[in-house]
Motif scaffolding. Structure first.
Motif, PDB file in Angstrom:
ATOM      1  N   ASP A 187       0.813  -1.341  -0.038  1.00 49.03           N
ATOM      2  CA  ASP A 187       0.031   0.037  -0.005  1.00 49.03           C
ATOM      3  C   ASP A 187       0.779   1.260   0.187  1.00 49.03           C
ATOM      4  O   ASP A 187       0.606   2.112  -0.914  1.00 49.03           O
ATOM      5  CB  ASP A 187      -1.069   0.024   1.281  1.00 49.03           C
ATOM      6  N   LEU A 188       1.762   1.319   0.786  1.00 49.71           N
ATOM      7  CA  LEU A 188       2.596   2.593   1.069  1.00 49.71           C
ATOM      8  C   LEU A 188       3.450   2.774  -0.166  1.00 49.71           C
ATOM      9  O   LEU A 188       3.702   3.952  -0.702  1.00 49.71           O
ATOM     10  CB  LEU A 188       3.738   2.411   2.191  1.00 49.71           C
ATOM     11  N   ALA A 189       3.956   1.550  -0.747  1.00 51.47           N
ATOM     12  CA  ALA A 189       4.880   1.657  -2.236  1.00 51.47           C
ATOM     13  C   ALA A 189       3.952   2.424  -3.193  1.00 51.47           C
ATOM     14  O   ALA A 189       4.444   3.192  -3.870  1.00 51.47           O
ATOM     15  CB  ALA A 189       5.418   0.362  -2.587  1.00 51.47           C
ATOM     16  N   ALA A 190       2.551   2.005  -3.444  1.00 52.22           N
ATOM     17  CA  ALA A 190       1.925   2.362  -4.237  1.00 52.22           C
ATOM     18  C   ALA A 190       1.138   3.675  -4.276  1.00 52.22           C
ATOM     19  O   ALA A 190       0.931   4.585  -5.046  1.00 52.22           O
ATOM     20  CB  ALA A 190       0.738   1.623  -4.470  1.00 52.22           C
ATOM     21  N   LEU A 191       1.261   4.208  -2.995  1.00 59.01           N
ATOM     22  CA  LEU A 191       0.748   5.599  -2.794  1.00 59.01           C
ATOM     23  C   LEU A 191       1.825   6.654  -2.730  1.00 59.01           C
ATOM     24  O   LEU A 191       1.620   7.877  -2.535  1.00 59.01           O
ATOM     25  CB  LEU A 191       0.069   5.451  -1.363  1.00 59.01           C
ATOM     26  N   SER A 192       2.997   6.224  -2.898  1.00 65.54           N
ATOM     27  CA  SER A 192       4.245   7.251  -2.483  1.00 65.54           C
ATOM     28  C   SER A 192       4.251   8.012  -3.732  1.00 65.54           C
ATOM     29  O   SER A 192       4.044   7.735  -4.928  1.00 65.54           O
ATOM     30  CB  SER A 192       5.570   6.329  -2.387  1.00 65.54           C
ATOM     31  N   GLY A 193       4.013   9.344  -3.489  1.00 65.77           N
ATOM     32  CA  GLY A 193       3.881  10.671  -4.599  1.00 65.77           C
ATOM     33  C   GLY A 193       2.617  10.556  -4.978  1.00 65.77           C
ATOM     34  O   GLY A 193       2.573  11.658  -5.865  1.00 65.77           O
ATOM     35  N   ALA A 194       1.629  10.085  -4.669  1.00 66.11           N
ATOM     36  CA  ALA A 194       0.134  10.471  -5.067  1.00 66.11           C
ATOM     37  C   ALA A 194      -0.270  11.538  -4.431  1.00 66.11           C
ATOM     38  O   ALA A 194       0.122  12.073  -3.430  1.00 66.11           O
ATOM     39  CB  ALA A 194      -0.732   9.103  -4.634  1.00 66.11           C
ATOM     40  N   ALA A 195      -1.166  12.367  -5.094  1.00 66.82           N
ATOM     41  CA  ALA A 195      -1.860  13.530  -4.587  1.00 66.82           C
ATOM     42  C   ALA A 195      -2.914  13.344  -3.550  1.00 66.82           C
ATOM     43  O   ALA A 195      -4.040  13.257  -4.055  1.00 66.82           O
ATOM     44  CB  ALA A 195      -2.182  14.368  -5.885  1.00 66.82           C
ATOM     45  N   LEU A 196      -2.652  13.022  -2.507  1.00 65.44           N
ATOM     46  CA  LEU A 196      -3.378  12.778  -1.420  1.00 65.44           C
ATOM     47  C   LEU A 196      -3.439  13.889  -0.103  1.00 65.44           C
ATOM     48  O   LEU A 196      -2.424  14.430   0.131  1.00 65.44           O
ATOM     49  CB  LEU A 196      -3.103  11.332  -0.638  1.00 65.44           C
ATOM     50  N   ALA A 197      -4.603  13.953   0.074  1.00 63.63           N
ATOM     51  CA  ALA A 197      -5.049  14.989   1.444  1.00 63.63           C
ATOM     52  C   ALA A 197      -4.464  14.131   2.815  1.00 63.63           C
ATOM     53  O   ALA A 197      -4.217  14.935   3.695  1.00 63.63           O
ATOM     54  CB  ALA A 197      -6.554  15.430   1.534  1.00 63.63           C
ATOM     55  N   GLY A 198      -4.523  12.936   2.682  1.00 61.44           N
ATOM     56  CA  GLY A 198      -4.129  12.190   4.126  1.00 61.44           C
ATOM     57  C   GLY A 198      -4.255  10.730   3.974  1.00 61.44           C
ATOM     58  O   GLY A 198      -4.656  10.205   2.905  1.00 61.44           O
ATOM     59  N   VAL A 199      -3.478  10.149   5.008  1.00 60.20           N
ATOM     60  CA  VAL A 199      -3.692   8.735   4.828  1.00 60.20           C
ATOM     61  C   VAL A 199      -4.282   8.385   6.392  1.00 60.20           C
ATOM     62  O   VAL A 199      -3.929   8.907   7.352  1.00 60.20           O
ATOM     63  CB  VAL A 199      -2.377   8.054   4.544  1.00 60.20           C
ATOM     64  N   ILE A 200      -5.189   7.014   6.457  1.00 66.55           N
ATOM     65  CA  ILE A 200      -5.957   6.584   7.654  1.00 66.55           C
ATOM     66  C   ILE A 200      -5.094   5.283   8.104  1.00 66.55           C
ATOM     67  O   ILE A 200      -5.145   4.539   7.217  1.00 66.55           O
ATOM     68  CB  ILE A 200      -7.121   6.686   7.524  1.00 66.55           C
ATOM     69  N   LEU A 201      -4.317   5.234   9.208  1.00 70.29           N
ATOM     70  CA  LEU A 201      -3.792   3.943   9.555  1.00 70.29           C
ATOM     71  C   LEU A 201      -4.759   3.204  10.378  1.00 70.29           C
ATOM     72  O   LEU A 201      -5.203   3.740  11.551  1.00 70.29           O
ATOM     73  CB  LEU A 201      -2.473   4.143  10.281  1.00 70.29           C
ATOM     74  N   PRO A 202      -5.449   2.463   9.942  1.00 76.77           N
ATOM     75  CA  PRO A 202      -6.387   1.347  10.892  1.00 76.77           C
ATOM     76  C   PRO A 202      -5.389   0.554  11.904  1.00 76.77           C
ATOM     77  O   PRO A 202      -4.185   0.332  12.053  1.00 76.77           O
ATOM     78  CB  PRO A 202      -7.034   0.234  10.031  1.00 76.77           C
ATOM     79  N   LYS A 203      -6.090   0.104  12.957  1.00 74.80           N
ATOM     80  CA  LYS A 203      -5.434  -0.451  14.074  1.00 74.80           C
ATOM     81  C   LYS A 203      -4.278   0.091  14.745  1.00 74.80           C
ATOM     82  O   LYS A 203      -3.181  -0.570  14.835  1.00 74.80           O
ATOM     83  CB  LYS A 203      -5.073  -2.070  13.581  1.00 74.80           C
ATOM     84  N   ALA A 204      -4.346   1.435  14.780  1.00 71.60           N
ATOM     85  CA  ALA A 204      -3.188   2.138  15.066  1.00 71.60           C
ATOM     86  C   ALA A 204      -2.796   2.109  16.472  1.00 71.60           C
ATOM     87  O   ALA A 204      -3.397   2.112  17.416  1.00 71.60           O
ATOM     88  CB  ALA A 204      -3.479   3.733  14.962  1.00 71.60           C
ATOM     89  N   GLU A 205      -1.319   1.850  16.589  1.00 68.36           N
ATOM     90  CA  GLU A 205      -0.982   1.090  18.223  1.00 68.36           C
ATOM     91  C   GLU A 205       0.271   1.714  18.165  1.00 68.36           C
ATOM     92  O   GLU A 205       0.910   1.916  19.570  1.00 68.36           O
ATOM     93  CB  GLU A 205      -1.052  -0.368  18.363  1.00 68.36           C
ATOM     94  N   ASP A 206       1.200   2.122  17.072  1.00 70.73           N
ATOM     95  CA  ASP A 206       2.643   2.194  17.131  1.00 70.73           C
ATOM     96  C   ASP A 206       2.811   3.548  16.519  1.00 70.73           C
ATOM     97  O   ASP A 206       2.647   3.924  15.412  1.00 70.73           O
ATOM     98  CB  ASP A 206       3.510   1.341  16.306  1.00 70.73           C
ATOM     99  N   PRO A 207       3.233   4.674  17.352  1.00 68.78           N
ATOM    100  CA  PRO A 207       3.668   5.977  16.658  1.00 68.78           C
ATOM    101  C   PRO A 207       4.504   5.864  15.666  1.00 68.78           C
ATOM    102  O   PRO A 207       4.556   6.706  14.804  1.00 68.78           O
ATOM    103  CB  PRO A 207       4.389   6.725  17.697  1.00 68.78           C
ATOM    104  N   ALA A 208       5.552   4.922  15.720  1.00 73.89           N
ATOM    105  CA  ALA A 208       6.311   4.986  14.364  1.00 73.89           C
ATOM    106  C   ALA A 208       5.969   4.715  13.172  1.00 73.89           C
ATOM    107  O   ALA A 208       6.301   4.812  12.252  1.00 73.89           O
ATOM    108  CB  ALA A 208       7.588   3.785  14.733  1.00 73.89           C
ATOM    109  N   ALA A 209       4.708   3.855  13.100  1.00 74.51           N
ATOM    110  CA  ALA A 209       3.936   3.698  12.051  1.00 74.51           C
ATOM    111  C   ALA A 209       3.509   4.815  11.332  1.00 74.51           C
ATOM    112  O   ALA A 209       3.422   4.937  10.095  1.00 74.51           O
ATOM    113  CB  ALA A 209       3.171   2.282  12.169  1.00 74.51           C
ATOM    114  N   LEU A 210       2.866   5.712  12.262  1.00 73.25           N
ATOM    115  CA  LEU A 210       2.368   6.931  11.755  1.00 73.25           C
ATOM    116  C   LEU A 210       3.523   7.852  11.231  1.00 73.25           C
ATOM    117  O   LEU A 210       3.232   8.439  10.240  1.00 73.25           O
ATOM    118  CB  LEU A 210       1.765   7.475  12.972  1.00 73.25           C
ATOM    119  N   ALA A 211       4.544   7.739  11.782  1.00 72.03           N
ATOM    120  CA  ALA A 211       5.698   8.699  11.079  1.00 72.03           C
ATOM    121  C   ALA A 211       6.073   8.205   9.904  1.00 72.03           C
ATOM    122  O   ALA A 211       6.540   8.813   9.008  1.00 72.03           O
ATOM    123  CB  ALA A 211       6.935   8.470  12.258  1.00 72.03           C
ATOM    124  N   THR A 212       6.275   6.854   9.389  1.00 69.94           N
ATOM    125  CA  THR A 212       6.499   6.353   8.375  1.00 69.94           C
ATOM    126  C   THR A 212       5.224   6.959   7.099  1.00 69.94           C
ATOM    127  O   THR A 212       5.723   7.160   6.107  1.00 69.94           O
ATOM    128  CB  THR A 212       6.504   4.811   8.273  1.00 69.94           C
TER     129      THR A 212
END
Length: 262
Positions: free
Chosen positions: A74-99
């Protein structure tokens, strides 16, 4: 997704023919879903559609959770896409948000979707790494084995509101109402969320847009009261409608009128 009450609408990522319909529904943003709404064999097609989507509304993408077989792709496919944002489900790790944040332009928003006991326990750390919090109430209830009722979920909802305030984030987004044909329930759920301090609600069907907006909008009596409060004279405590009015009450009145204008 700024501080104003908003109602973003989910649409399955493998149904690009529905993207424009979602954008014309009256919602404030479109969330293209790569997670729950998309079967494993359809995820690649969903990624391609999400990466190339161009709509009149802000476009967010809900990726698959960190640790799943699909997250990295998912992340590889969206890299460089013109997005307003990304939603991370099952969020538990702040490091994943930083990525995720590294994928987005400066104005892009990373939304942490809290859906588990572990996620709720770390909500304040997640809030410091995210641009906004959201509540996945049904997954959260399933994780805890509790009822999906307002009473059972009150503590979790209150924690999301408090964590957002402490981190200086916009008010969080409440979870979905599963009964897509029950407009009265959608409106009541939105009103309950607004009363707790939420700033919006995730939606799963275009029919939910109008009732959700009604639920977040202040009533006529609230607006009239707010106008009387702000029209009252004096910097200290004064009396309006038989009640003492001071600075905190005026702040509440200002917020009511801001909701009425949004």
């Amino acid at each position: 997704m700024n501080g104003a009450p908003i109602v973003p609408l989910f649409v399955p990522g493998d149904r690009p023919e529905r993207f424009e319909k979602a954008a014309s529904s009256g919602a404030d943003a479109v969330i293209i879903d790569l997670e729950d709404a998309v079967a494993p064999e359809r995820k690649e097609a969903a990624r391609r559609a999400a990466a190339t989507a161009s709509l009149a509304l802000p476009v967010f993408v809900r990726v698959n959770a960190a640790g799943t077989p699909w997250h990295a792709e998912d992340l590889a496919a969206l890299s460089g896409a013109a997005l307003a944002g990304v939603i991370l489900p099952k969020a538990e790790d702040p490091a994943a948000l930083a990525t995720l944040r590294a994928l987005l332009p400066d104005e892009g928003v990373v939304v942490a979707l809290v859906e588990s006991a572990r996620g709720l326990a770390g909500t304040r750390e997640l809030a410091r790494a995210a641009g906004r919090l959201a509540f996945g109430s049904m997954d959260y209830a399933a994780d805890l084995g509790c009822a999906h009722t307002r009473e059972a979920l009150l503590t979790a909802r209150s924690e999301l509101v408090l964590a957002s305030r402490l981190a200086g984030l916009p008010a969080p987004l409440d979870g979905v109402t599963a009964a897509i044909g029950d407009e009265a329930l959608t409106e009541a759920d939105a009103r309950h969320a607004a009363e707790l301090g939420f700033g919006g609600k995730l939606l799963i069907h275009p029919r939910q847009v109008a009732p959700a907006l009604r639920g977040f909008a202040p009533g006529e009596e609230e607006v009239a009261w707010a106008r009387r409060v702000l029209a009252s004279e004096g910097d200290g405590a004064v009396k309006v409608d038989g009640a003492m009015i001071d600075a905190p009450v005026r702040m509440r009145a200002e917020r009511i009128l801001a909701r009425a204008r949004s």
